[in-house]
Design a protein around this motif. Structure first.
Motif, PDB file in Angstrom:
ATOM      1  N   TRP A  45       9.562   7.467  -0.001  1.00  0.00           N
ATOM      2  CA  TRP A  45       9.136   6.069  -0.010  1.00  0.00           C
ATOM      3  C   TRP A  45       7.915   5.854   0.890  1.00  0.00           C
ATOM      4  CZ3 TRP A  45      14.792   4.476   1.396  1.00  0.00           C
ATOM      5  CH2 TRP A  45      15.617   4.683   0.283  1.00  0.00           C
ATOM      6  N   VAL A  49       3.879   4.356   0.356  1.00  0.00           N
ATOM      7  CA  VAL A  49       3.213   3.360   1.197  1.00  0.00           C
ATOM      8  C   VAL A  49       1.860   3.887   1.666  1.00  0.00           C
ATOM      9  CG1 VAL A  49       3.326   2.116   3.397  1.00  0.00           C
ATOM     10  CG2 VAL A  49       5.364   2.266   1.944  1.00  0.00           C
ATOM     11  N   SER A 133       7.627  -0.933   8.067  1.00  0.00           N
ATOM     12  CA  SER A 133       8.561  -0.050   7.390  1.00  0.00           C
ATOM     13  C   SER A 133       9.947  -0.160   8.022  1.00  0.00           C
ATOM     14  CB  SER A 133       8.044   1.400   7.475  1.00  0.00           C
ATOM     15  OG  SER A 133       8.945   2.298   6.889  1.00  0.00           O
ATOM     16  N   LEU A 162       7.921  -1.913   3.459  1.00  0.00           N
ATOM     17  CA  LEU A 162       8.972  -1.053   2.908  1.00  0.00           C
ATOM     18  C   LEU A 162      10.272  -1.486   3.549  1.00  0.00           C
ATOM     19  CD1 LEU A 162      10.205   1.404   1.453  1.00  0.00           C
ATOM     20  CD2 LEU A 162       9.389   2.836   3.349  1.00  0.00           C
ATOM     21  N   ILE A 238       9.292  -1.670  -2.122  1.00  0.00           N
ATOM     22  CA  ILE A 238       7.967  -1.711  -1.520  1.00  0.00           C
ATOM     23  C   ILE A 238       7.283  -2.995  -2.006  1.00  0.00           C
ATOM     24  CG2 ILE A 238       5.707  -0.623  -1.368  1.00  0.00           C
ATOM     25  CD1 ILE A 238       7.081   2.077  -1.814  1.00  0.00           C
TER      26      ILE A 238
END
Length: 243
Positions: A45, A49, A133, A162, A238
């Protein structure tokens, strides 16, 4: 948010101070626990980003709730940004981040600073890109935090979030519920010095607005071109937006 979840239910401290205390406590084994809890998917993930930000060729990047600095370090190695700042409430987490770059050329490129996301210590229009995040659900006042992010983001700059989310489709919704209620607290209890920390992380994820709800909150706070992309059956999302 429908209700406020805090790490320590019997504490007289506000949420912000409790979050700082919690992350100070778990900072030493946070990275390893994250890999176990997410089954390694958090790495994938974060790569997405980084790619989204790198495509904008930013000269300056601010990573809020930087934790132990993994994302800030990847921005330093995988983008052409000359100024990278990792900001976090927890000095314990930041001490781990600083050790990762100590004695390397990255120490000249990345600044790790302790600070409050709801009172950012930067001038208006300071950064081409800002990321958060797995930290935005820990904001005590979400609107205030988003307002501050918009203030320090440059016009046409990119903002990427995220964050965990809750799957909506069967059987992923039911599987996620069992995972967060049973497995996540158990792992935290076995491996962490703070037995309630991972219960809080699970509870806060379950009530935090996600998908179109968070999109609308971003729009309400003045962000444009708001999009969200669910990851891995919807267990994370996201979000991207511009100023």
């Amino acid at each position: 948010m429908e209700k406020k979840v805090t790490p320590y239910k019997d504490s007289s401290l506000n949420k912000k101070k409790q979050v700082e205390q919690m992350f100070d406590t778990i900072s030493g084994n946070y990275d390893g626990l994250n890999r176990v809890i997410s089954l390694g998917t958090d790495v994938k993930w974060r790569k997405k980003v980084i790619k989204m930000v790198a495509e904008k060729n930013p000269e300056s990047v601010l990573d809020i709730a930087t934790g132990t600095g993994d994302l800030a370090i990847k921005f330093a190695t995988d983008t052409n940004a000359s100024k990278i700042v990792g900001l976090d409430l927890s000095d314990g987490m930041l001490s781990v981040a600083r050790k990762k770059v100590l004695g390397t050329p990255l120490s000249e490129k990345i600044e790790f600073t302790q600070g409050d996301s709801e009172a950012l210590p930067f001038e208006d229009n300071s950064f081409d890109a800002i990321t958060v995040s797995f930290g935005i659900r820990n904001f005590e006042n979400l609107d205030k935090g988003l307002s501050e992010i918009k203030r320090v983001l440059k016009p046409n700059g990119i903002f990427v979030i995220l964050e965990t989310s809750v799957p909506t489709k069967t059987p992923f919704k039911q599987g996620y519920g069992l995972y967060t209620k049973l497995f996540l607290p158990l792992i935290g209890k076995i491996f962490s010095k703070d037995k309630v920390a991972y219960r809080y992380l699970s509870e806060s994820a379950s009530i935090f607005p996600h998908g179109e709800k968070l999109n609308n909150i971003l729009r309400k706070n003045g962000f444009k071109e708001v999009e969200n992309k669910p990851q891995t059956f919807g267990v994370a999302t996201i979000y991207s937006a511009t100023k």
